[in-house]
Design a protein around this motif. Structure first.
Motif, PDB file in Angstrom:
ATOM      1  N   ASP B  22       0.866  -1.170   0.000  1.00  0.00           N
ATOM      2  CA  ASP B  22       0.000   0.000   0.000  1.00  0.00           C
ATOM      3  C   ASP B  22       0.912   1.233   0.000  1.00  0.00           C
ATOM      4  O   ASP B  22       1.448   1.618   1.037  1.00  0.00           O
ATOM      5  CB  ASP B  22      -0.894  -0.030   1.250  1.00  0.00           C
ATOM      6  N   ARG B  23       1.100   1.797  -1.177  1.00  0.00           N
ATOM      7  CA  ARG B  23       2.095   2.875  -1.295  1.00  0.00           C
ATOM      8  C   ARG B  23       1.646   4.167  -0.635  1.00  0.00           C
ATOM      9  O   ARG B  23       2.457   5.030  -0.326  1.00  0.00           O
ATOM     10  CB  ARG B  23       2.463   3.104  -2.763  1.00  0.00           C
ATOM     11  N   ALA B  24       0.332   4.272  -0.396  1.00  0.00           N
ATOM     12  CA  ALA B  24      -0.152   5.482   0.281  1.00  0.00           C
ATOM     13  C   ALA B  24       0.244   5.483   1.758  1.00  0.00           C
ATOM     14  O   ALA B  24       0.546   6.525   2.334  1.00  0.00           O
ATOM     15  CB  ALA B  24      -1.663   5.583   0.131  1.00  0.00           C
ATOM     16  N   THR B  25       0.236   4.284   2.363  1.00  0.00           N
ATOM     17  CA  THR B  25       0.506   4.220   3.808  1.00  0.00           C
ATOM     18  C   THR B  25       1.912   3.732   4.135  1.00  0.00           C
ATOM     19  O   THR B  25       2.383   3.898   5.258  1.00  0.00           O
ATOM     20  CB  THR B  25      -0.491   3.261   4.495  1.00  0.00           C
ATOM     21  N   GLY B  26       2.585   3.088   3.178  1.00  0.00           N
ATOM     22  CA  GLY B  26       3.920   2.555   3.464  1.00  0.00           C
ATOM     23  C   GLY B  26       3.895   1.196   4.123  1.00  0.00           C
ATOM     24  O   GLY B  26       4.907   0.751   4.664  1.00  0.00           O
ATOM     25  N   VAL B  27       2.741   0.509   4.078  1.00  0.00           N
ATOM     26  CA  VAL B  27       2.633  -0.812   4.691  1.00  0.00           C
ATOM     27  C   VAL B  27       2.626  -1.887   3.604  1.00  0.00           C
ATOM     28  O   VAL B  27       1.861  -1.800   2.645  1.00  0.00           O
ATOM     29  CB  VAL B  27       1.351  -0.936   5.539  1.00  0.00           C
ATOM     30  N   ALA B  28       3.493  -2.882   3.752  1.00  0.00           N
ATOM     31  CA  ALA B  28       3.509  -4.029   2.844  1.00  0.00           C
ATOM     32  C   ALA B  28       2.835  -5.208   3.535  1.00  0.00           C
ATOM     33  O   ALA B  28       3.063  -5.443   4.720  1.00  0.00           O
ATOM     34  CB  ALA B  28       4.945  -4.383   2.473  1.00  0.00           C
ATOM     35  N   TRP B  29       2.001  -5.925   2.807  1.00  0.00           N
ATOM     36  CA  TRP B  29       1.247  -7.039   3.385  1.00  0.00           C
ATOM     37  C   TRP B  29       1.703  -8.363   2.780  1.00  0.00           C
ATOM     38  O   TRP B  29       1.669  -8.531   1.572  1.00  0.00           O
ATOM     39  CB  TRP B  29      -0.250  -6.850   3.128  1.00  0.00           C
ATOM     40  N   ILE B  30       2.130  -9.270   3.635  1.00  0.00           N
ATOM     41  CA  ILE B  30       2.443 -10.634   3.195  1.00  0.00           C
ATOM     42  C   ILE B  30       1.334 -11.526   3.745  1.00  0.00           C
ATOM     43  O   ILE B  30       1.193 -11.673   4.960  1.00  0.00           O
ATOM     44  CB  ILE B  30       3.812 -11.095   3.724  1.00  0.00           C
ATOM     45  N   THR B  31       0.548 -12.097   2.848  1.00  0.00           N
ATOM     46  CA  THR B  31      -0.615 -12.859   3.284  1.00  0.00           C
ATOM     47  C   THR B  31      -0.437 -14.337   2.936  1.00  0.00           C
ATOM     48  O   THR B  31      -0.301 -14.682   1.755  1.00  0.00           O
ATOM     49  CB  THR B  31      -1.895 -12.324   2.607  1.00  0.00           C
ATOM     50  N   LEU B  32      -0.428 -15.184   3.959  1.00  0.00           N
ATOM     51  CA  LEU B  32      -0.368 -16.628   3.714  1.00  0.00           C
ATOM     52  C   LEU B  32      -1.747 -17.060   3.239  1.00  0.00           C
ATOM     53  O   LEU B  32      -2.753 -16.769   3.885  1.00  0.00           O
ATOM     54  CB  LEU B  32       0.032 -17.365   4.994  1.00  0.00           C
ATOM     55  N   ASN B  33      -1.791 -17.738   2.108  1.00  0.00           N
ATOM     56  CA  ASN B  33      -3.074 -18.027   1.480  1.00  0.00           C
ATOM     57  C   ASN B  33      -3.153 -19.497   1.072  1.00  0.00           C
ATOM     58  O   ASN B  33      -3.110 -19.847  -0.104  1.00  0.00           O
ATOM     59  CB  ASN B  33      -3.256 -17.118   0.251  1.00  0.00           C
ATOM     60  N   ARG B  34      -3.201 -20.340   2.078  1.00  0.00           N
ATOM     61  CA  ARG B  34      -3.389 -21.763   1.837  1.00  0.00           C
ATOM     62  C   ARG B  34      -4.341 -22.260   2.926  1.00  0.00           C
ATOM     63  O   ARG B  34      -4.004 -23.126   3.736  1.00  0.00           O
ATOM     64  CB  ARG B  34      -2.037 -22.470   1.963  1.00  0.00           C
ATOM     65  N   PRO B  35      -5.544 -21.658   2.951  1.00  0.00           N
ATOM     66  CA  PRO B  35      -6.437 -21.863   4.102  1.00  0.00           C
ATOM     67  C   PRO B  35      -6.823 -23.332   4.314  1.00  0.00           C
ATOM     68  O   PRO B  35      -7.050 -23.748   5.444  1.00  0.00           O
ATOM     69  CB  PRO B  35      -7.651 -20.989   3.776  1.00  0.00           C
ATOM     70  N   GLU B  36      -6.864 -24.110   3.222  1.00  0.00           N
ATOM     71  CA  GLU B  36      -7.274 -25.514   3.370  1.00  0.00           C
ATOM     72  C   GLU B  36      -6.255 -26.300   4.181  1.00  0.00           C
ATOM     73  O   GLU B  36      -6.544 -27.380   4.676  1.00  0.00           O
ATOM     74  CB  GLU B  36      -7.522 -26.141   1.987  1.00  0.00           C
ATOM     75  N   LYS B  37      -5.052 -25.802   4.336  1.00  0.00           N
ATOM     76  CA  LYS B  37      -4.005 -26.464   5.131  1.00  0.00           C
ATOM     77  C   LYS B  37      -3.590 -25.589   6.318  1.00  0.00           C
ATOM     78  O   LYS B  37      -2.447 -25.678   6.788  1.00  0.00           O
ATOM     79  CB  LYS B  37      -2.761 -26.715   4.251  1.00  0.00           C
ATOM     80  N   HIS B  38      -4.489 -24.763   6.802  1.00  0.00           N
ATOM     81  CA  HIS B  38      -4.142 -23.835   7.887  1.00  0.00           C
ATOM     82  C   HIS B  38      -2.860 -23.068   7.557  1.00  0.00           C
ATOM     83  O   HIS B  38      -2.057 -22.777   8.430  1.00  0.00           O
ATOM     84  CB  HIS B  38      -4.000 -24.551   9.231  1.00  0.00           C
ATOM     85  N   VAL B 303      -7.149 -30.717  16.454  1.00  0.00           N
ATOM     86  CA  VAL B 303      -5.735 -30.403  16.537  1.00  0.00           C
ATOM     87  C   VAL B 303      -5.313 -29.650  15.292  1.00  0.00           C
ATOM     88  O   VAL B 303      -6.011 -29.612  14.288  1.00  0.00           O
ATOM     89  CB  VAL B 303      -4.880 -31.677  16.701  1.00  0.00           C
ATOM     90  N   VAL B 304      -4.152 -29.100  15.401  1.00  0.00           N
ATOM     91  CA  VAL B 304      -3.651 -28.312  14.300  1.00  0.00           C
ATOM     92  C   VAL B 304      -3.408 -29.217  13.092  1.00  0.00           C
ATOM     93  O   VAL B 304      -2.859 -30.297  13.204  1.00  0.00           O
ATOM     94  CB  VAL B 304      -2.367 -27.589  14.737  1.00  0.00           C
ATOM     95  N   ALA B 305      -3.915 -28.796  11.964  1.00  0.00           N
ATOM     96  CA  ALA B 305      -3.727 -29.591  10.745  1.00  0.00           C
ATOM     97  C   ALA B 305      -2.450 -29.144  10.056  1.00  0.00           C
ATOM     98  O   ALA B 305      -2.413 -28.092   9.440  1.00  0.00           O
ATOM     99  CB  ALA B 305      -4.922 -29.393   9.823  1.00  0.00           C
ATOM    100  N   LEU B 306      -1.423 -29.916  10.258  1.00  0.00           N
ATOM    101  CA  LEU B 306      -0.132 -29.505   9.717  1.00  0.00           C
ATOM    102  C   LEU B 306      -0.053 -29.764   8.226  1.00  0.00           C
ATOM    103  O   LEU B 306      -0.728 -30.629   7.723  1.00  0.00           O
ATOM    104  CB  LEU B 306       0.987 -30.266  10.433  1.00  0.00           C
TER     105      LEU B 306
END
Lengths: 293, 306, 240
Positions: B22-38, B303-306
């Motif tokens: 987001d160049r307006a705010t100076g914040v970079a977002w790294i989003t983990l996107n593999r929801p089916e495997k937590h 339990v956590v789905a690894l």
């Protein structure tokens, strides 16, 4: 010397070894002989693949009220070079402190470097030796009546390792214990991160066993390899340096000189006996308001 | 640099780790996107995180980097039992060379993604909800500068029971963040901390309810990013220098102790064997049924789905 | 500028407030350091207390950039970060050191709090991070005192920590009302002064070993570099 100052047992079914200090008549103060017994048992436990966790506890109301100063003089005399002259040599004092307490073969170092998960049942007085047990063990379960501290530091100055205490509770809290010598309640110790769980006194052992079983369910390879990784990281955190420094500093304990107006604890021990000296020291401190509630 | 992984896992990584600035705010977002495997992280996903951080480091518009996860959890840790290009599948447990590559070069070591996070000159934030387990705990949450967590997040070395604590008790960083005793507790019991508990210990800076978490993290990130960029770089630089002086790094030998090198004793469950036969989920269920096993996560819905 | 009073083993250093240190007033810093070093070497002293007689321990000072730094870094370093400058003198003193803090505690105030053994705080005290503008402040001490991530958040967010939160995270030793501040400090000082002088020295020997191992001294030694970095980053005060 009482015949049995600590009892030891191994439960192969639950993979748990137990150490129970039993000198309740001396509030489980640790003397040289008891310290040796504990180290010897830890040697045995470390070599026993069936064991994954060690429970350390004390018989009676207190875990341990400290180091039993009754045999301080014989500790020095018995060390190599201790009896050559009338007064034990500096090397004898160093060796005695190292071999019994802070050196690689000493009680604290031995407990800290146990290859199994070490779990402490803390109750009543956990002073000095009791405090260091809490710092050297991996996990500490405390009864609500437990208190932690080192009142002797106020009488003689802090002479033991400070690195573990600072790593557990933070620098200023450690200094508070050093310079005000008011023991922490179990609930303070929990807040500060010295204690892991707080339970009513009558649930102490049950909780400790529950935790020990939880640890025992971790694969052995995982436990032992993590302990060795931990030993590497303790060195990175300066614990080895601090133990070596504690050996040097503690060996100078008996070299302390008192100013004319100061309360001379060591002379008072010689003059009136240990119990009387402790009582006089406490009475003196009680006269000073600590600013604490 | 060699990139490990299968053709498939390498191809999937760009969609599994999203990056936007987001160049307006100076914040970079790294989003983990593999929801089916937590959001379990594969080797190519971790490589992508390293690449993104390098890109963000060089991007003058970026002042703050935020990690977050899509779906029910922030991240359940590293993907286990993964084919990532070992010459032969069994090598992952047998050769020192491959173990050191996996545990040190790819994780704890100076080339590993966790050190890419801890050495970034930008301010780093993790926004945590659901599970934050295993590598997500000690290689992301314990490496960023600031953690914002949901009150009920489950944070810790939850995999320690069947894979070993793998550095969770030994990490000097963790010892400095939550205290020496709490580090041993989380490593040797495998118990999770809630977000609130992690805040009490000092890992988490601020907590929020799950529905407020995203807004709260965004506010914190944007507030920090609004500071003078030069001042932030100076501040982070001196903090990093002090961390170096304190020595917060993990003993590099710890890389050897990643689970792949450990063996189960005859009376212990062989997690790898079970996972091969009944899948990872089945192995986790089998672990719960073991004799003498006390499940520290009792009460959790799963339990956590690894 | 600085008053020193010694009584019953307790030395009290008082001044209006400690903002001159934040302003990098060299003469003030030298006088304060000299007082701490002399008292640390005084056999009749066991405890050193730092007190501000004004309403705030170290009021916020906008002109925080070390002015001398625009000239020579080394002259600034001699007065503020050297081993005989105030912060190291306090941190490595052979006596028990106490800071008594009321009201605003920013810049140098927080650096003094971190370097002292005990801090007695009033309920209304506010502790601001010294790390952005004070190259001589010690982040390793902050990390050892309140844990690494709390120290980072304190530095990065730029928000002061209130007295009760400071107590909860271990930054201060006591929190009392403003009215009770002087007597709480007196009690803590007397209590520590009841220790034998040799015992206090012994405890400081042990402490030094731990501080050495953790890099506290090395962090102080980095101050000139941090000052250079701060100047390069353009973290400056308004021109006067």
């Amino acid at each position: 010397m009482s015949a049995v100052s600590a009892s030891f047992s191994i439960d192969r079914d639950s993979h748990i070894a137990r150490i129970r200090i039993s000198r309740p008549e001396r509030r489980n103060m640790i003397d040289i002989a008891t310290g040796r017994l504990i180290c010897d048992f830890l040697d045995q436990v470390d070599d026993d693949d069936d064991i994954t966790a060690v429970l350390l506890s004390g018989e009676g109301p207190d875990l341990s009220a400290g180091w039993d100063v009754a045999d301080v003089w014989s500790m020095y005399i018995d060390a190599p070079g201790g009896a050559v002259k009338k007064v034990p040599s500096q090397r004898a004092r160093l060796i005695a402190v190292a071999d019994n307490w802070w050196g690689p073969r000493g009680l604290y170092s031995r407990l800290l470097h146990c290859r199994k998960v070490t779990i402490l049942e803390a109750q009543g007085d956990c002073l000095e030796t009791g405090l260091f047990f809490a710092l050297c063990c991996d996990l500490t379960i405390a009864a609500e009546n437990a208190r932690f501290g080192c009142p002797r530091w106020h009488t003689l100055g802090a002479d033991g390792d400070l690195s573990l205490l600072i790593a557990a509770v933070g620098l200023k809290r450690a200094k508070d214990l050093m310079y005000t010598a008011v023991p922490w309640t179990a609930s303070q110790a929990l807040d500060y991160g010295l204690v892991d769980w707080l339970v009513p006194a009558d649930e102490l052992t049950a909780k400790a066993v529950e935790i020990a079983k939880m640890c025992a369910s971790i694969m052995r390879d995982g436990i032992v390899s993590e302990k060795y990784a931990l030993f590497a990281s303790l060195e990175k955190m300066g614990v080895g340096l601090s133990f070596a420094a504690a050996t040097i500093v503690a060996s100078s304990l008996s070299n302390i000189h008192f100013q004319p107006a100061e309360f001379n604890f060591l002379a008072e021990v010689k003059r009136a006996g240990e119990a009387s000296a402790v009582a006089a020291s406490r009475a003196r401190l009680d006269q000073i308001s600590t600013g604490k509630d | 640099m060699t990139r490990y992984g299968t053709a498939e896992s390498i191809a999937a990584a760009p969609t599994q780790v999203l990056y936007e600035v987001d160049r307006a705010t100076g914040v970079a977002w790294i989003t983990l996107n593999r929801p089916e495997k937590h959001n379990a992280m594969s080797v190519p996903m971790r490589d992508r995180i390293t690449d993104i951080i390098h890109e963000a480091n060089l991007d003058d518009d970026v002042r703050v980097i935020v990690f977050r996860g899509n779906g029910k959890s922030f991240c359940s840790g590293n993907e286990i039992n993964e084919e990532w290009g070992q010459r032969r599948p069994h090598e992952r447990r047998r050769t020192l060379n491959v173990s050191y590559r996996y545990g040190t070069d790819m994780a704890w070591g100076r080339l590993g993604f966790s050190q890419a996070i801890s050495r970034s000159p930008k301010i780093t934030i993790a926004q945590i909800h659901g599970y934050c387990a295993a590598a997500a705990y000690f290689m992301i949450a314990c490496k960023v500068d600031i953690v914002i967590a949901a009150d009920d997040a489950k944070v810790g070395a939850l995999e320690a029971r069947f894979l070993g604590p793998a550095g969770a008790a030994a990490s000097v960083h963790i010892n400095r963040i939550i205290g020496m005793k709490a580090a041993r507790r989380t490593g040797f019991t495998a118990m999770p901390m809630s977000g609130v508990e992690a805040q009490r210990l000092g890992l988490v800076h601020e907590c929020a309810s799950s529905d407020r978490l995203a807004d709260h993290a965004r506010n914190v990130a944007e507030e920090i990013a609004s500071q003078d960029p030069g001042a932030l770089l100076h501040l982070k630089g001196r903090i990093r220098a002090a961390e170096g002086l304190m020595d917060t790094s993990v003993p590099s030998v710890t890389g050897l102790f990643v689970s792949h090198h450990l063996q189960s004793a005859p009376d212990e469950m062989d997690f790898w064997k079970a996972a091969k036969e009944v899948g990872v989920g089945g192995a986790l269920d089998a672990d719960k049924r073991r004799k003498g096993a006390v499940d520290p996560r009792t009460g959790d819905e799963g339990v956590v789905a690894l | 500028m600085i008053d020193v009073d010694v009584s019953e083993g307790c030395a009290l250093i008082s001044t209006a407030d400690f903002a001159p240190l934040t302003r990098h007033d060299g003469a003030f810093a030298r006088a304060l350091a000299a007082a701490v070093i002399d008292l640390s070497d005084d056999d009749d002293v066991k405890v050193i207390v730092l007190r501000a007689s004004g309403p705030d321990f170290a009021p916020a000072d906008q002109g925080t950039f070390p002015r001398d730094l625009r000239g020579t870094v080394t002259a600034w370093g001699q007065d503020f970060s050297a081993s005989d400058a105030i912060y190291q003198a306090l941190c490595f003193s052979k006596k028990v050191t106490i800071t008594e803090v009321a009201g605003v505690c920013s810049g140098a105030g927080s650096a003094l709090v971190l370097a002292s053994d005990l801090t007695i705080s009033s309920e209304d005290a506010q502790f601001a991070s010294p790390f952005m503008c004070m190259p001589e402040s010690n982040f390793v001490l902050a990390s050892l005192t309140i844990r690494l991530n709390r120290a980072k958040a304190w530095a990065v967010r730029g928000r002061p920590i209130g007295a009760h939160e400071a107590m909860a995270c271990g930054l201060v030793s006591r929190v009392v009302s403003r009215a009770g501040l002087a007597s709480a400090t007196q009690a803590a000082a007397e209590y520590a002064a009841a220790m034998p002088l040799d015992g206090i020295v012994m405890s400081k020997m042990m402490l030094q070993a731990v501080l050495d191992a953790h890099g506290v001294g090395r962090e102080f030694d980095m101050a000139n570099l941090y000052a250079t970095s701060q100047r390069a980053a353009g973290v400056t005060a308004e021109e006067e």
